[in-house]
Design a protein around this motif. Structure first.
Motif, PDB file in Angstrom:
ATOM      1  N   ILE A  33      48.694  35.792  48.674  1.00 24.69           N
ATOM      2  CA  ILE A  33      48.061  35.034  47.576  1.00 24.69           C
ATOM      3  C   ILE A  33      47.672  35.968  46.439  1.00 24.69           C
ATOM      4  O   ILE A  33      47.822  35.641  45.242  1.00 24.69           O
ATOM      5  CB  ILE A  33      46.841  34.264  48.105  1.00 24.69           C
ATOM      6  CG1 ILE A  33      47.317  33.161  49.050  1.00 24.69           C
ATOM      7  CG2 ILE A  33      46.012  33.687  46.969  1.00 24.69           C
ATOM      8  CD1 ILE A  33      46.191  32.412  49.717  1.00 24.69           C
ATOM      9  N   ALA A  34      47.159  37.160  46.799  1.00 23.49           N
ATOM     10  CA  ALA A  34      46.728  38.090  45.752  1.00 23.49           C
ATOM     11  C   ALA A  34      47.900  38.499  44.863  1.00 23.49           C
ATOM     12  O   ALA A  34      47.754  38.625  43.636  1.00 23.49           O
ATOM     13  CB  ALA A  34      46.091  39.324  46.391  1.00 23.49           C
ATOM     14  N   ILE A  35      49.066  38.685  45.461  1.00 24.20           N
ATOM     15  CA  ILE A  35      50.206  39.136  44.663  1.00 24.20           C
ATOM     16  C   ILE A  35      50.910  37.966  43.997  1.00 24.20           C
ATOM     17  O   ILE A  35      51.132  37.957  42.774  1.00 24.20           O
ATOM     18  CB  ILE A  35      51.191  39.931  45.548  1.00 24.20           C
ATOM     19  CG1 ILE A  35      50.519  41.214  46.056  1.00 24.20           C
ATOM     20  CG2 ILE A  35      52.477  40.249  44.789  1.00 24.20           C
ATOM     21  CD1 ILE A  35      51.384  42.030  46.977  1.00 24.20           C
ATOM     22  N   VAL A  36      51.244  36.945  44.795  1.00 21.87           N
ATOM     23  CA  VAL A  36      52.034  35.846  44.244  1.00 21.87           C
ATOM     24  C   VAL A  36      51.222  35.032  43.242  1.00 21.87           C
ATOM     25  O   VAL A  36      51.690  34.708  42.147  1.00 21.87           O
ATOM     26  CB  VAL A  36      52.567  34.954  45.381  1.00 21.87           C
ATOM     27  CG1 VAL A  36      53.293  33.744  44.810  1.00 21.87           C
ATOM     28  CG2 VAL A  36      53.496  35.753  46.289  1.00 21.87           C
ATOM     29  N   VAL A  37      49.968  34.684  43.629  1.00 26.48           N
ATOM     30  CA  VAL A  37      49.153  33.837  42.745  1.00 26.48           C
ATOM     31  C   VAL A  37      48.437  34.668  41.694  1.00 26.48           C
ATOM     32  O   VAL A  37      48.495  34.384  40.489  1.00 26.48           O
ATOM     33  CB  VAL A  37      48.151  33.021  43.578  1.00 26.48           C
ATOM     34  CG1 VAL A  37      47.277  32.179  42.664  1.00 26.48           C
ATOM     35  CG2 VAL A  37      48.883  32.145  44.582  1.00 26.48           C
ATOM     36  N   GLY A  38      47.737  35.737  42.211  1.00 28.51           N
ATOM     37  CA  GLY A  38      46.943  36.530  41.263  1.00 28.51           C
ATOM     38  C   GLY A  38      47.792  37.207  40.205  1.00 28.51           C
ATOM     39  O   GLY A  38      47.551  37.060  38.997  1.00 28.51           O
ATOM     40  N   VAL A  39      48.801  37.947  40.652  1.00 22.51           N
ATOM     41  CA  VAL A  39      49.673  38.629  39.677  1.00 22.51           C
ATOM     42  C   VAL A  39      50.463  37.617  38.874  1.00 22.51           C
ATOM     43  O   VAL A  39      50.741  37.810  37.679  1.00 22.51           O
ATOM     44  CB  VAL A  39      50.604  39.611  40.414  1.00 22.51           C
ATOM     45  CG1 VAL A  39      51.569  40.276  39.435  1.00 22.51           C
ATOM     46  CG2 VAL A  39      49.800  40.656  41.169  1.00 22.51           C
TER      47      VAL A  39
END
Length: 669
Positions: free
Chosen positions: A256-262
């Motif tokens: 989630i941190a990479i796919v959504v956040g970034v």
């Protein structure tokens, strides 16, 4: 429903356990709150005016949230599993928790205002009491998290000081709580991208429902822990649950941190981005193994505490036994590693020595293996060489995992106990040889001393008896020679007297010679010499000899040892038995000559007379010939002396030794 069912079951079996009534109170609180909420919704929204006094029913039920949540988060944890406080010092916390629940409930019932907290701002509290006190009491809600944290600390302390069944019970509750927490963590992390989405995907709703239903694990686990005395092994389940749960949360968080956040930062929003998905997968793949090892170590510490994992126990056990230097450390090391590895109060190790006829146990004062929680036989090449018994606190049985670990430890200890048995048997044999060597040395010294004493006795007998007589005879011969010239008749009488004295001296010399070694023993053998000695002593002795032994001859050492031992025994009978009847028995077996002397004399205490010179001399004489002498006597009940001497010829063959007559005559001469 789950709290109510478990509460009823526990209350029916353990009515004095407060946990059962807490379960029932929680169940009734939730059911009452559900009823009030449904009543309000139907009477004010679905069918307005169809139900009487929805506001009153709402006020009388909405306060039930306080006991529903408060009892679950405080007293249930504080009193688990037996319904009693872990220590008197926690009593203030119990009262504070009960006070917070009670004050919050009363405040909700009588506080002025609308039913805004229940979702109905248009309804006013019909039981409102207008006083500023309720504004102050509103702050008691802050006590809830404080009390919950305190109760959790008390449960942790109870777990650290618990043993046996209680420790497993707390593990079950902790497992249920951890499962609920992990469920909500996974659901919370997974729902972050859909916080503002009015229609989240189906899988997100399923996770939310699973997290809600996971609350049923708490009463279910608590009920099993309270009612099931021989609890199922949950160490592995808890361990794997923690590992998989934390890893799942880690993977979800990274994704989630990479796919959504970034994605939000680069402007793609919630739209799928293949590049970010590949990057997230790569990061997870690289970090997975280090994170898994850290999580596994954390899970091991949570589950096993200070105990090692089964693999670590076996590894340390093998290394420790391989580094042993002294054979005396074998049993203590096996016992120590077994007790530490299984978390047992005591581990008892038994080694079988000398084909199982003798055992060695460590600790020496340990309880019987029949009282142990679990016992495992140690084998080497399918032969039992020992046993390991484990006693846990409260004499509880071993769990499945612990029994399997004990079996693995016993398998590794097989070779070690086999070598230990060989070493101990070698040590015992060396000790036995040392004792025999010392006994043989003492026996030889006593025999030499006895020979010296015998020679001095013979010398004294010759000097005081025969020598004095011969000197007197020589003097009288000189006197008779002088008297021949003056008084022939007196000289003749003196010579006749000297002839008589010479014969007496010759007979005394023959008696002395017979005492040294009787000629009959050389000429006729053991039975004839023994019979002659019995007749000469004039004792009431019966000689019982097999017909085949009457004229049988044996090796001279055999006949000599047996004769003089029996002769000394008969002299003791004549000296101490007071004329009581006695029986002398001689029997022959293929490899030995057996003799015994039984009398009906006064008897004596063998333990006190064992060091007597006569008895010791007899034992030394028989043992020097390779035999054995046994003395049995009870004061007032006579004495029995039994012995045997091996029949071994000079060339090592067993049997008779028919000594030639010529040799016997030569020896007699």
């Amino acid at each position: 429903l789950s709290f109510g069912v478990v509460g009823l079951v526990v209350a029916s079996r353990q009515p004095r356990n407060r946990i059962a009534w807490i379960f029932l109170a929680v169940a009734l609180s939730w059911e009452g709150l559900w009823f009030g909420t449904s009543y309000l919704q139907y009477g004010t929204v679905a069918a307005p005016g169809s139900l009487p006094s929805p506001d009153l029913v709402g006020v009388l039920t909405t306060w039930l949230w306080a006991p529903a949540i408060g009892l679950m988060g405080t007293l249930l944890i504080l009193l688990f599993p037996d319904g009693r406080l872990p220590h008197e010092k926690w009593k203030p916390l119990a009262w504070l928790s009960a006070t917070a629940i009670g004050v919050s409930s009363i405040t909700d019932i009588f506080q002025p205002g609308t039913l805004t907290n229940t979702g109905y701002p248009g309804l006013h509290n019909p039981l409102a009491v207008h006083t500023p006190v309720f504004s102050v009491l509103d702050f008691t809600v802050v006590l809830f998290p404080i009390c919950m944290i305190g109760c959790a600390v008390s449960l942790i302390g109870r777990f650290r000081h618990s043993q046996g069944i209680e420790r497993l019970q707390i593990k079950w509750l902790a497992f249920a709580g951890a499962a609920v927490a992990v469920s909500y963590v996974i659901f919370g992390v997974a729902s972050i991208p859909f916080i503002s989405d009015p229609t989240p995907p189906l899988w997100s709703q399923i996770l939310a429902d699973l997290a809600t239903f996971s609350f049923a694990l708490i009463p279910a686990a608590a009920g099993v822990a309270i009612l099931k005395y021989r609890l199922f092994e949950i160490d592995i389940v808890v361990n794997k649950t923690l590992v998989f749960g934390v890893l799942a949360a880690f993977i979800t968080a990274v994704y989630i941190a990479i796919v959504v956040g970034v994605g939000i930062l680069v402007g793609s929003g919630n739209k799928p981005n293949l590049a970010l998905s590949i990057a997230a997968t790569a990061i997870v793949a690289v970090a997975f193994q280090p994170v898994r090892e850290w999580v596994q170590g954390f899970a091991n510490r949570v589950v096993y505490g200070e105990r090692l994992t089964p693999y670590e126990v076996l590894t340390r056990f093998s290394r420790s036994l391989g580094a042993l230097v002294s054979v005396d450390d074998v049993l203590p090391q096996i016992a120590r590693h077994t007790a530490e590895g299984l978390g047992a109060a005591l581990a008892m190790v038994t080694a079988y020595l000398e084909k199982g006829n003798e055992i060695v146990t460590y600790p020496p004062a340990a309880r019987s293996a029949a009282e142990a929680s679990g016992t495992m036989t140690v084998t080497y090449r399918n032969e039992p060489v020992g046993e390991i018994a484990v006693t846990k606190t409260g004499a509880e049985s071993l769990t499945g995992q612990e029994r399997k670990l004990l079996q693995e430890l016993a398998a590794q200890a097989g070779v070690v106990l086999h070598n230990y048995r060989l070493a101990m048997e070698l040590r015992a044999r060396l000790r036995q040889l040392s004792v025999q060597d010392e006994d043989l040395r003492d026996s030889r010294e006593r025999l030499v001393s006895a020979a010296d004493t015998s020679r001095r006795s013979i010398e004294h007998s010759i000097r005081e008896g025969v020598e004095k007589r011969l000197i007197a005879i020589a003097d009288d011969l000189n006197a008779a020679e002088t008297a021949l010239e003056h008084d022939p008749e007196a000289a003749a009488a003196a010579l006749e007297n000297l002839a008589l004295r010479t014969n007496e001296t010759l007979e005394a010399l023959r008696d002395l010679a017979r005492g040294i070694y009787p000629p009959l023993l050389v000429d006729k053998g053991l039975v004839v010499a023994l019979g002659a000695h019995i007749r000469k002593m004039g004792l009431n002795v019966t000689l019982d000899v097999d017909s085949e032994l009457a004229e049988a001859r044996f090796e001279r050492s055999v006949e000599t040892s047996c004769y003089f031992c029996l002769r000394e025994t008969l002299e003791n009978v004549g000296r101490h038995a007071g004329g009581a009847p006695a029986w002398v028995t001689l029997r022959r077996q293929p490899d030995r000559l057996i003799f015994s002397v039984r009398d009906e004399g006064p008897g004596f205490d063998v333990a006190e007379s064992r060091s007597h010179r006569g008895l010791q001399s007899m034992s030394d004489r028989v043992e020097a010939a390779g035999g054995e002498l046994t003395i049995e006597s009870v004061p007032g009940k006579g004495t029995v002396i039994t012995g045997w001497i091996p029949l071994v010829t000079a060339d090592g063959d067993e049997g008779d030794l028919q000594e030639p007559v010529a040799a016997a005559q030569a020896s007699s001469s």
